[in-house]
Design a protein around this motif. Structure first.
Motif, PDB file in Angstrom:
ATOM      1  N   ASN A   3       0.820  -1.202   0.000  1.00  0.00           N
ATOM      2  CA  ASN A   3       0.000   0.000   0.000  1.00  0.00           C
ATOM      3  C   ASN A   3       0.858   1.258   0.000  1.00  0.00           C
ATOM      4  OD1 ASN A   3      -1.713   2.173   1.258  1.00  0.00           O
ATOM      5  ND2 ASN A   3      -3.223   0.543   0.977  1.00  0.00           N
ATOM      6  N   ASP A  51      -7.454   2.526  -5.509  1.00  0.00           N
ATOM      7  CA  ASP A  51      -6.908   1.182  -5.664  1.00  0.00           C
ATOM      8  C   ASP A  51      -6.415   0.899  -7.085  1.00  0.00           C
ATOM      9  OD1 ASP A  51      -9.338   0.898  -6.951  1.00  0.00           O
ATOM     10  OD2 ASP A  51     -10.180  -0.458  -5.465  1.00  0.00           O
ATOM     11  N   GLU A  68      -3.394  -1.653  -7.128  1.00  0.00           N
ATOM     12  CA  GLU A  68      -2.602  -1.632  -5.899  1.00  0.00           C
ATOM     13  C   GLU A  68      -2.031  -3.005  -5.575  1.00  0.00           C
ATOM     14  OE1 GLU A  68      -3.143  -0.365  -1.230  1.00  0.00           O
ATOM     15  OE2 GLU A  68      -4.898  -0.412  -2.528  1.00  0.00           O
TER      16      GLU A  68
END
Length: 97
Positions: A3, A51, A68
Protein backbone atom coordinates in the motif's frame (compact mmCIF):
# COMPACT_ATOMS: atom_id res chain seq x y z
CA UNK A 1 3.84 -2.47 2.68
CA UNK A 2 2.45 -2.75 -0.86
CA UNK A 3 0.00 0.00 0.00
CA UNK A 4 2.81 2.43 0.85
CA UNK A 5 4.61 1.75 -2.45
CA UNK A 6 1.37 2.34 -4.34
CA UNK A 7 0.70 5.61 -2.54
CA UNK A 8 4.27 6.77 -3.17
CA UNK A 9 3.91 5.92 -6.88
CA UNK A 10 0.75 8.04 -7.05
CA UNK A 11 2.49 11.01 -5.44
CA UNK A 12 5.60 10.71 -7.61
CA UNK A 13 3.58 10.30 -10.82
CA UNK A 14 1.41 13.28 -9.85
CA UNK A 15 4.51 15.46 -9.39
CA UNK A 16 5.91 14.35 -12.77
CA UNK A 17 2.57 14.98 -14.48
CA UNK A 18 3.02 18.69 -13.79
CA UNK A 19 5.63 18.69 -16.58
CA UNK A 20 2.75 18.12 -18.99
CA UNK A 21 3.56 14.79 -20.65
CA UNK A 22 2.05 12.31 -18.20
CA UNK A 23 -1.68 11.72 -17.85
CA UNK A 24 -2.94 10.11 -14.64
CA UNK A 25 -6.36 8.92 -13.52
CA UNK A 26 -7.08 7.56 -10.04
CA UNK A 27 -9.89 5.11 -9.34
CA UNK A 28 -11.47 3.97 -6.13
CA UNK A 29 -14.61 1.97 -5.49
CA UNK A 30 -16.97 4.90 -6.01
CA UNK A 31 -15.23 7.48 -8.18
CA UNK A 32 -12.67 8.45 -10.79
CA UNK A 33 -10.38 11.50 -10.65
CA UNK A 34 -7.90 12.83 -13.19
CA UNK A 35 -4.66 14.34 -11.97
CA UNK A 36 -5.72 17.61 -13.59
CA UNK A 37 -8.76 17.72 -11.25
CA UNK A 38 -6.73 17.22 -8.08
CA UNK A 39 -6.42 20.08 -5.63
CA UNK A 40 -4.97 18.12 -2.69
CA UNK A 41 -3.27 14.92 -3.86
CA UNK A 42 -1.90 14.09 -0.39
CA UNK A 43 -5.36 14.34 1.16
CA UNK A 44 -6.91 12.29 -1.62
CA UNK A 45 -4.38 9.49 -1.31
CA UNK A 46 -4.74 9.45 2.47
CA UNK A 47 -8.54 9.65 2.67
CA UNK A 48 -10.03 8.20 -0.52
CA UNK A 49 -8.11 4.92 -0.74
CA UNK A 50 -7.53 4.75 -4.48
CA UNK A 51 -6.91 1.18 -5.66
CA UNK A 52 -6.07 1.70 -9.33
CA UNK A 53 -3.91 4.21 -11.17
CA UNK A 54 -3.97 4.67 -14.94
CA UNK A 55 -0.91 6.37 -16.42
CA UNK A 56 -0.16 7.31 -20.01
CA UNK A 57 2.86 9.03 -21.51
CA UNK A 58 1.93 11.64 -24.10
CA UNK A 59 5.49 11.35 -25.47
CA UNK A 60 5.53 7.62 -26.25
CA UNK A 61 1.89 6.53 -26.00
CA UNK A 62 2.85 3.87 -23.41
CA UNK A 63 0.13 3.29 -20.85
CA UNK A 64 -0.51 1.08 -17.85
CA UNK A 65 -3.27 0.23 -15.39
CA UNK A 66 -1.63 -0.21 -12.00
CA UNK A 67 -3.77 -2.04 -9.48
CA UNK A 68 -2.60 -1.63 -5.90
CA UNK A 69 -2.39 -5.40 -5.32
CA UNK A 70 -0.41 -6.01 -8.55
CA UNK A 71 2.30 -3.36 -8.05
CA UNK A 72 5.66 -4.92 -7.23
CA UNK A 73 7.86 -1.85 -7.48
CA UNK A 74 8.73 1.21 -9.50
CA UNK A 75 11.61 3.59 -9.98
CA UNK A 76 11.94 7.14 -11.27
CA UNK A 77 14.99 7.82 -13.44
CA UNK A 78 15.35 11.60 -13.53
CA UNK A 79 18.17 11.38 -16.11
CA UNK A 80 15.78 9.69 -18.56
CA UNK A 81 12.61 11.53 -17.51
CA UNK A 82 11.07 8.10 -17.12
CA UNK A 83 9.09 6.16 -14.52
CA UNK A 84 9.58 2.38 -14.68
CA UNK A 85 6.69 0.37 -13.23
CA UNK A 86 6.79 -3.37 -12.49
CA UNK A 87 3.56 -5.24 -11.80
CA UNK A 88 3.13 -8.92 -10.96
CA UNK A 89 3.07 -11.23 -14.00
CA UNK A 90 3.66 -8.34 -16.43
CA UNK A 91 6.64 -6.85 -18.23
CA UNK A 92 8.09 -3.64 -16.78
CA UNK A 93 6.57 -0.55 -18.42
CA UNK A 94 8.52 2.65 -19.04
CA UNK A 95 6.58 5.93 -19.07
CA UNK A 96 8.37 9.08 -20.17
CA UNK A 97 7.21 12.32 -18.59
Amino acid sequence: MENEIFKKLILDAYKKSSEGNLVGILYNSVSTYGFSDMKDIDGFVKNCNPDMLYLKSKLTGNEIDVYEWELENYKVKESENTIYIKCKNKMEVALMY
